[in-house]
Every structure is written in C-alpha cells, then in structure tokens.
Write an enzyme that holds these catalytic residues in place. Structure first.
Site, PDB file in Angstrom:
ATOM      1  N   ASN A 236       0.858  -1.185   0.000  1.00 49.39           N
ATOM      2  CA  ASN A 236       0.000   0.000   0.000  1.00 49.39           C
ATOM      3  C   ASN A 236       0.897   1.239   0.000  1.00 49.39           C
ATOM      4  OD1 ASN A 236      -1.432   2.261   0.996  1.00 49.39           O
ATOM      5  ND2 ASN A 236      -3.098   0.906   1.593  1.00 49.39           N
TER       6      ASN A 236
ATOM      7  N   HIS B 240       1.135   6.225   1.723  1.00 54.96           N
ATOM      8  CA  HIS B 240       1.877   7.175   2.554  1.00 54.96           C
ATOM      9  C   HIS B 240       3.064   7.810   1.846  1.00 54.96           C
ATOM     10  CE1 HIS B 240      -0.928   6.743   5.650  1.00 54.96           C
ATOM     11  NE2 HIS B 240      -0.731   5.442   5.741  1.00 54.96           N
TER      12      HIS B 240
ATOM     13  N   HIS C 277      -5.477   3.792  -1.945  1.00 57.12           N
ATOM     14  CA  HIS C 277      -6.809   4.171  -1.472  1.00 57.12           C
ATOM     15  C   HIS C 277      -7.074   5.604  -1.939  1.00 57.12           C
ATOM     16  CE1 HIS C 277      -9.660   4.469   2.298  1.00 57.12           C
ATOM     17  NE2 HIS C 277     -10.257   4.814   1.174  1.00 57.12           N
TER      18      HIS C 277
ATOM     19  N   ARG D 167      -9.155   8.339  -1.409  1.00 58.73           N
ATOM     20  CA  ARG D 167     -10.150   8.785  -0.419  1.00 58.73           C
ATOM     21  C   ARG D 167     -10.930   9.970  -0.947  1.00 58.73           C
ATOM     22  NH1 ARG D 167      -8.879   6.764   5.053  1.00 58.73           N
ATOM     23  NH2 ARG D 167     -10.586   8.083   5.692  1.00 58.73           N
TER      24      ARG D 167
ATOM     25  N   ARG E   4      -6.632  13.004   0.634  1.00 53.29           N
ATOM     26  CA  ARG E   4      -5.550  13.413   1.545  1.00 53.29           C
ATOM     27  C   ARG E   4      -4.189  12.859   1.134  1.00 53.29           C
ATOM     28  NH1 ARG E   4      -7.106  10.069   6.979  1.00 53.29           N
ATOM     29  NH2 ARG E   4      -9.101  11.105   6.672  1.00 53.29           N
TER      30      ARG E   4
ATOM     31  N   GLU F  75      -8.517   0.571  -3.180  1.00 51.90           N
ATOM     32  CA  GLU F  75      -9.403   0.640  -2.012  1.00 51.90           C
ATOM     33  C   GLU F  75     -10.285   1.859  -2.171  1.00 51.90           C
ATOM     34  OE1 GLU F  75      -6.894   1.025   1.366  1.00 51.90           O
ATOM     35  OE2 GLU F  75      -6.097  -0.985   1.194  1.00 51.90           O
TER      36      GLU F  75
ATOM     37  N   THR G  20      -8.377   3.769   8.006  1.00 51.81           N
ATOM     38  CA  THR G  20      -9.622   2.987   7.991  1.00 51.81           C
ATOM     39  C   THR G  20      -9.769   2.277   9.339  1.00 51.81           C
ATOM     40  OG1 THR G  20      -9.056   2.597   5.687  1.00 51.81           O
ATOM     41  CG2 THR G  20     -10.970   1.436   6.540  1.00 51.81           C
TER      42      THR G  20
ATOM     43  N   GLU H 281     -11.184  -9.281   2.983  1.00 53.36           N
ATOM     44  CA  GLU H 281      -9.920  -8.884   3.615  1.00 53.36           C
ATOM     45  C   GLU H 281     -10.226  -8.611   5.076  1.00 53.36           C
ATOM     46  OE1 GLU H 281      -7.261  -6.164   1.622  1.00 53.36           O
ATOM     47  OE2 GLU H 281      -6.547  -5.348   3.527  1.00 53.36           O
TER      48      GLU H 281
ATOM     49  N   HIS I 227      -3.906  -4.303   7.580  1.00 49.34           N
ATOM     50  CA  HIS I 227      -4.003  -3.148   8.474  1.00 49.34           C
ATOM     51  C   HIS I 227      -3.106  -3.313   9.694  1.00 49.34           C
ATOM     52  CE1 HIS I 227      -5.428   0.558  10.174  1.00 49.34           C
ATOM     53  NE2 HIS I 227      -6.004   0.781   9.009  1.00 49.34           N
TER      54      HIS I 227
HETATM   55  N1  PXP Z   1      -5.921  -2.906   3.771  1.00 46.36           N
HETATM   56  C1  PXP Z   1      -6.901  -1.967   3.828  1.00 46.36           C
HETATM   57  C2  PXP Z   1      -8.251  -2.318   3.349  1.00 46.36           C
HETATM   58  C3  PXP Z   1      -6.619  -0.661   4.306  1.00 46.36           C
HETATM   59  O1  PXP Z   1      -7.601   0.259   4.358  1.00 46.36           O
HETATM   60  C4  PXP Z   1      -5.291  -0.358   4.682  1.00 46.36           C
HETATM   61  C5  PXP Z   1      -4.973   1.043   5.115  1.00 46.36           C
HETATM   62  O2  PXP Z   1      -5.101   1.923   4.042  1.00 46.36           O
HETATM   63  C6  PXP Z   1      -4.317  -1.351   4.585  1.00 46.36           C
HETATM   64  C7  PXP Z   1      -4.663  -2.620   4.152  1.00 46.36           C
HETATM   65  C8  PXP Z   1      -2.886  -1.093   4.941  1.00 46.36           C
HETATM   66  O3  PXP Z   1      -2.788  -0.772   6.311  1.00 46.36           O
HETATM   67  P1  PXP Z   1      -1.406  -0.267   6.900  1.00 46.36           P
HETATM   68  O4  PXP Z   1      -1.061   0.994   6.190  1.00 46.36           O
HETATM   69  O5  PXP Z   1      -1.706  -0.076   8.347  1.00 46.36           O
HETATM   70  O6  PXP Z   1      -0.405  -1.356   6.645  1.00 46.36           O
END
Ligand code: PXP
Length: 244
Positions: free
Chosen positions: A12, A15, A50, A52, A56, A77, A108, A158, A197
């Site tokens: 992901n 960030h 994602h 959003r 952001r 996402e 999330t 998931e 997550h």
């Molecule tokens: N899976 C989903 C559905 C999420 O919403 C997120 C956060 O955007 C992640 C995985 C990844 O989470 P993390 O950034 O905490 O590893």
C-alpha cells in the site's frame, strides 16, 4: 511479468503520497511511481492505493498513471459510493477493495457492515464485476459479515487486522481464534482470504499462519521501514553536496 507465490504481498503506497501532499503536491518527490517500481523490485506482487474522498494522499492523477503503467495488479481501495464506482469502472484496476470511509478518521478504523449496506452495495459490486474487476470486502473477522460477503458475491474478504495487532494477551488470542474461524468459513464458501491493516514485521510472522491466507496488504510499516533504512544514505549524499 506477474509472479505467483502462496501468500502475495500487496504494498500500500498511500503514505508516499501523504509525504508528497504535505507540501500540497508541489514537489516531484517522493515519486509514487518510482516507489511502486522499488516495491516491485522488492517482491510486491500487487500495488494497493486508497483514493479517499478527501484526497488526503492518493490523487486522481496517481490512479490514472498506475492504471496505465503499474506492472503488477492494481488494487483500488475505495468507499462504496456512486462517484467511486464510476471512477473504478473508468480506470479498471484488477481489484477493488470496498472499505468504510469517514472523513475524520486517521486511517480505515473498522470493517464494512455488509449486512447493513447490502442493498446499497449489491448493485455496485455487480457493476464492477461486469467490468471484469474482482471484489474484496474489508471486514472484521466476523462470521455474519463473512456470510453476507458471500451472499453479496464478493470474490474475497480482507480481514481488518488493525485491532488484533494492537490487542495484547487474552484479547489478542481471542481475536486470533475469531480470525481462524472466519478464514475457514470464507474458504469453505469459495472466497479468497486476505488480511491487512497495521501489519509490521512481527505480525507478518504471525499472520502467515492464518489458514487459507492468500494475500496481505501492507503500507504504513513498510513506508516507515523504508525511511528508517534510507535516511542515512540520503543525509550522506546531502553532506557530500554541501561540503564537496
Ligand atoms: N488494507 C486496507 C483495506 C486498508 O484500508 C489499509 C490502510 O489503508 C491497509 C490494508 C494497509 O494498512 P497499513 O497501512 O496499516 O499497513
């Protein structure tokens, strides 16, 4: 080339965009696309973003670029809204992961309530699947949510691992057992089991023991590890420029 392994890693990349957007997107760095390529070099088999509602971090132009140029599967996402379904149908990622979205949340925070949102989400899922997009639903490891995900036609669930990661002791053990029961049921119903997550190195060692786990999506920890491992080299280069 799309590679296969027993548990695939989706990185992901949100960030990276968070850091870029801190300066309003005026800098060319960090480059989301370059970090995608580095993640793939490291073994990522999927890139997760994602988009959003408040934009952001990931922007529409990131999705446009990755939809065209991402060398591995793209997992988008998104909230279950008509606007996002339109966007997903236009850019056609390989996967869409439906997530709940609140403006004020830091990330999330919980899973989808598929039971409550069934009538609203069912036609959206159908539309996306008709376009050839596979659907995963981000849910708590809860049997009723697993059953509802199956009834609505999801290809995968998931499990939200964020609470399990933070729990300690007995609470953590209980959540783990709940996850095993939910994973077994999801597999029995023919859905793929994904998790994500809050996963870091230590929880990655544990989550891989979850029965039927096919995929993890990891973001925040990986971007942090990237900074921890890379800052020394970046500062070294700057000192060479300044003093050289
Ligand atoms: N899976 C989903 C559905 C999420 O919403 C997120 C956060 O955007 C992640 C995985 C990844 O989470 P993390 O950034 O905490 O590893």
């Amino acid at each position: 080339m799309k590679r296969k392994s027993s548990i695939r890693l989706g990185v992901n990349i949100d960030h990276v965009a968070t850091l870029r957007q801190v300066r309003g997107g005026t800098t060319s760095y960090p480059s989301v696309y370059q970090m995608v390529l580095k993640s793939i070099k490291g073994g990522a088999e999927q890139i997760t973003i994602h988009l959003r509602e408040d934009r952001r971090h990931i922007q529409l132009h990131d999705l446009q670029l990755l939809a065209k140029k991402c060398p591995v599967d793209l997992n988008l996402e998104m909230a279950a809204t008509p606007e996002m379904v339109k966007i997903a149908n236009k850019y056609k990622p390989e996967w869409v992961c439906l997530v709940p979205e609140k403006r004020a949340e830091l990330t999330t925070e919980g899973g989808l309530n598929v039971i409550k949102g069934f009538r609203k989400m069912a036609p959206m899922i159908e539309k996306l699947q008709m376009r050839g997009i596979e659907i995963s639903l981000f849910i708590a490891p809860d049997l009723e949510q697993v059953e509802a995900s199956y009834k609505i036609g999801a290809d995968a669930v998931e499990f939200h691992t964020g609470h399990w990661v933070l729990y300690k002791g007995l609470k953590k053990e209980k959540e783990w057992k709940r996850m095993i029961v939910a994973a077994n049921r999801a597999h029995e119903l023919g859905m793929r089991v994904h998790a994500g997550h809050g996963l870091d190195y230590s929880h990655a060692k544990l989550i891989k023991k979850l029965p039927h786990l096919r995929e993890v999506n990891i973001g925040h920890a990986l971007i942090c590890y990237g900074l921890e491992n890379g800052l020394e080299a970046a500062v070294k280069k700057m000192t060479t420029i300044i003093r050289g």
